[in-house]
Write an enzyme that holds these catalytic residues in place. Structure first.
Site, PDB file in Angstrom:
ATOM      1  N   SER A  11       0.648  -1.152  -0.034  1.00  0.00           N
ATOM      2  CA  SER A  11      -0.033   0.004  -0.037  1.00  0.00           C
ATOM      3  C   SER A  11       0.952   1.317  -0.011  1.00  0.00           C
ATOM      4  O   SER A  11       2.122   1.182   0.676  1.00  0.00           O
ATOM      5  CB  SER A  11      -1.037  -0.027   1.185  1.00  0.00           C
ATOM      6  N   TYR A  35      -1.108  -0.360  10.023  1.00  0.00           N
ATOM      7  CA  TYR A  35      -1.316  -0.722   8.641  1.00  0.00           C
ATOM      8  C   TYR A  35      -0.240  -0.250   7.753  1.00  0.00           C
ATOM      9  O   TYR A  35       0.261  -1.334   6.926  1.00  0.00           O
ATOM     10  CB  TYR A  35      -2.556   0.065   8.183  1.00  0.00           C
ATOM     11  N   LYS A  53       2.287  -2.927   5.828  1.00  0.00           N
ATOM     12  CA  LYS A  53       2.343  -2.997   4.157  1.00  0.00           C
ATOM     13  C   LYS A  53       3.735  -2.715   3.598  1.00  0.00           C
ATOM     14  O   LYS A  53       3.997  -3.234   2.528  1.00  0.00           O
ATOM     15  CB  LYS A  53       1.493  -1.907   3.429  1.00  0.00           C
TER      16      LYS A  53
END
Length: 292
Positions: free
Chosen positions: A158, A171, A175
């Site tokens: 991401s 997160y 990622k």
């Protein structure tokens, strides 16, 4: 030309909704036999619904494709082993693995709990590690047994990890780890005929359509004739290409949004200063200005 994945067996985790569902549908439309894996959990990882994966598999079959459903939890080695076994029991072989499963629990870093950190690292990074570990070992063993393995792993990173995003330290860390993991396993598994790449998708999903400021950006266009830039299906052709037997790419990370595809460049060295001896702090007060 269709059927670019004819004869390939592809496993897609997190394939019950959104981008993962689109990956599974396109892989099947391109001729692959598909294993649709999803626990049916909510975006934050809570709950379970076995019907989610089954519905996508049924949709593929109804359209004339071949698919089975799996509800195994891929954040564990045991779950990943059951997923591999399901693919082998159904089709006898497997050629592609798409690690799309993951969860999201946004929080400003100084307010984040240990559970919010651990759960996202587990749901994202370990949820990619476990299938890669299990499927990678399977393909290594096949290669050592004399088989001509031509397998492909596609992981999901991401921009939150590679460029950073406020409120997504858990997160983003996961990622970024997935991108690095992809590059390393591409190096380690190449000798066994396995390629590994990652994508950073930008699309309308459960993780984006309810985020203030983002949900407006990714909304469906009011004009029905306009190109829906953020439709999750726009990302899937890149994934399908990376799954093809003849694709040469490995160790790469690709950004995909609408009709736009970019290649991410890895971390690289920038400016350099070299005294040829140990620096003093006073010297660095002056010389580091060019670097910072």
């Amino acid at each position: 030309m269709t059927n670019q994945l004819d004869g390939r067996v592809v496993v897609v985790t997190g394939a019950g909704r959104g981008i993962g569902r689109e990956h599974a549908l396109l892989a099947a439309a391109e001729g692959a036999k598909v294993v649709v894996n999803d626990t049916g959990a909510a975006a934050d990882g809570s709950g379970r619904d076995d019907s989610i994966a089954a519905a996508v598999a049924a949709e593929i079959v109804a359209a004339g494709g071949t698919a089975i459903a799996s509800t195994d939890d891929v954040t564990t080695i045991e779950g990943a082993e059951r997923l591999l076994a399901a693919a082998l029991d159904a089709y006898g072989e497997v050629h592609g693995l798409v690690n799309n499963a993951g969860i999201l629990r946004d929080r400003m870093f100084v307010n984040m709990s240990e559970a919010e950190w651990d759960d996202v690292i587990t749901g994202q990074l370990r949820g990619t590690f476990a299938p890669c570990r299990v499927f990678g070992a399977h393909w290594r063993d096949r290669s050592k047994a004399g088989e001509d393995v031509k397998a492909s792993i596609v992981n999901v990173s991401s921009t939150s990890g590679l460029n950073g995003a406020v409120g997504q330290s858990n997160y983003g860390a996961a990622k970024a780890g997935i991108a690095s993991l992809t590059q390393i396993i591409a190096q380690e598994l190449s000798r066994y005929g396995v390629r590994a790449n990652a994508i950073t998708p930008v699309a309308r999903t459960r993780m984006t359509e309810n985020v203030p400021g983002i949900k407006e950006m990714v909304a469906v266009p009011e004009d029905p004739e306009a190109f829906d830039v953020y439709h999750p299906g726009n990302v899937s052709p890149v994934v399908a290409y990376l799954l093809t037997e003849a694709c040469p790419a490995t160790g790469k990370v690709f950004y995909a949004k609408g009709g736009e595809i970019r290649q991410f460049q890895p971390w690289s060295y920038g400016k350099i200063i070299d005294k040829g001896a140990r620096w003093t702090v006073e010297e660095l007060q002056q010389e580091m200005a060019d670097l910072v």
